[in-house]
Design an enzyme around this catalytic site. Sequence first.
Site, mmCIF file in Angstrom:
data_model
loop_
_atom_site.group_PDB
_atom_site.id
_atom_site.type_symbol
_atom_site.label_atom_id
_atom_site.label_comp_id
_atom_site.label_asym_id
_atom_site.label_seq_id
_atom_site.Cartn_x
_atom_site.Cartn_y
_atom_site.Cartn_z
ATOM 1 N N PRO A 1 31.438 80.146 77.601
ATOM 2 C CA PRO A 1 31.614 80.916 78.830
ATOM 3 C C PRO A 1 31.431 82.421 78.660
ATOM 4 C CG PRO A 1 33.722 80.076 78.040
ATOM 5 C CD PRO A 1 32.659 79.451 77.201
ATOM 6 N N ASN A 2 30.846 82.985 79.699
ATOM 7 C CA ASN A 2 30.630 84.424 79.864
ATOM 8 C C ASN A 2 29.542 85.007 78.970
ATOM 9 O OD1 ASN A 2 32.663 84.766 81.906
ATOM 10 N ND2 ASN A 2 34.164 84.510 80.275
ATOM 11 N N GLU B 1 30.103 78.087 63.314
ATOM 12 C CA GLU B 1 30.761 78.804 64.410
ATOM 13 C C GLU B 1 30.418 80.282 64.274
ATOM 14 O OE1 GLU B 1 35.340 79.902 65.798
ATOM 15 O OE2 GLU B 1 35.032 78.343 64.286
ATOM 16 N N ARG C 1 28.490 92.801 79.941
ATOM 17 C CA ARG C 1 29.919 92.514 79.773
ATOM 18 C C ARG C 1 30.450 93.207 78.514
ATOM 19 N NH1 ARG C 1 32.708 87.788 77.014
ATOM 20 N NH2 ARG C 1 34.870 88.054 77.663
ATOM 21 N N HIS D 1 30.628 84.356 66.136
ATOM 22 C CA HIS D 1 31.215 85.282 67.102
ATOM 23 C C HIS D 1 30.547 86.635 66.925
ATOM 24 C CE1 HIS D 1 34.338 82.438 68.161
ATOM 25 N NE2 HIS D 1 34.432 82.183 66.864
ATOM 26 N N ARG E 1 40.931 91.768 66.960
ATOM 27 C CA ARG E 1 41.145 91.941 68.396
ATOM 28 C C ARG E 1 42.537 91.459 68.789
ATOM 29 N NH1 ARG E 1 36.310 89.804 71.639
ATOM 30 N NH2 ARG E 1 37.360 91.041 73.224
ATOM 31 N N ALA F 1 35.512 81.860 74.748
ATOM 32 C CA ALA F 1 36.936 81.668 75.029
ATOM 33 C C ALA F 1 37.427 80.266 74.659
ATOM 34 C CB ALA F 1 37.222 81.945 76.500
ATOM 35 N N ASN G 1 28.694 79.368 69.495
ATOM 36 C CA ASN G 1 29.597 80.443 69.885
ATOM 37 C C ASN G 1 30.436 79.882 71.027
ATOM 38 O OD1 ASN G 1 30.960 82.645 70.861
ATOM 39 N ND2 ASN G 1 29.257 84.065 70.571
ATOM 40 N N TYR H 1 30.722 93.616 72.703
ATOM 41 C CA TYR H 1 29.719 92.570 72.465
ATOM 42 C C TYR H 1 28.305 93.109 72.281
ATOM 43 C CZ TYR H 1 33.582 89.713 74.055
ATOM 44 O OH TYR H 1 34.807 89.128 74.176
#
Length: 145
Positions: free
Chosen positions: A10-11, A100, A18, A102, A109, A76, A73, A23
């Site tokens: 998502p996103n 995985e 964004r 990111h 964070r 969320a 990726n 990012y």
Amino acid sequence: MTTILVLNGPNLGRLGTREPEVYGSETLADIEASLRVGLPEGVELELRQTDDEGELIRWIHEAVDRGTPVVLNPAAFTHYSYGLRDAAALLKQAGVPLIEVHLSNPHARERFRHTSVISAVATGVIAGFGSDSYRLAVQQLLRIV
């Protein structure tokens, strides 16, 4: 022909606009284009993005059935999607590599981002290198498949 699935949660379709301070300013299309540069002959890349958890799970099931290595990726979904985690575990069970990725370093964070339910079933995790996280993951998959 070797295919690598690059799956995005998502996103991530909003990359470039964004939170560019977190990012980066590259779009997902920019990342895809950079991944295609220098791909060895006989390697195909399929990049997909969805905001839908069920669709992402179905894509992983497809990878299991086809024996297709995955760069994921989960965005969320990283932190709470046990359904996605269980699908990713099927890849591990089938001997299909999953890396995985990111863009940012989740451990640098907010506290809720420190836990990944995916990492324990992934072949490896690459985080914090911006779009290079994807490039490093694809390179590693090419080494191990």
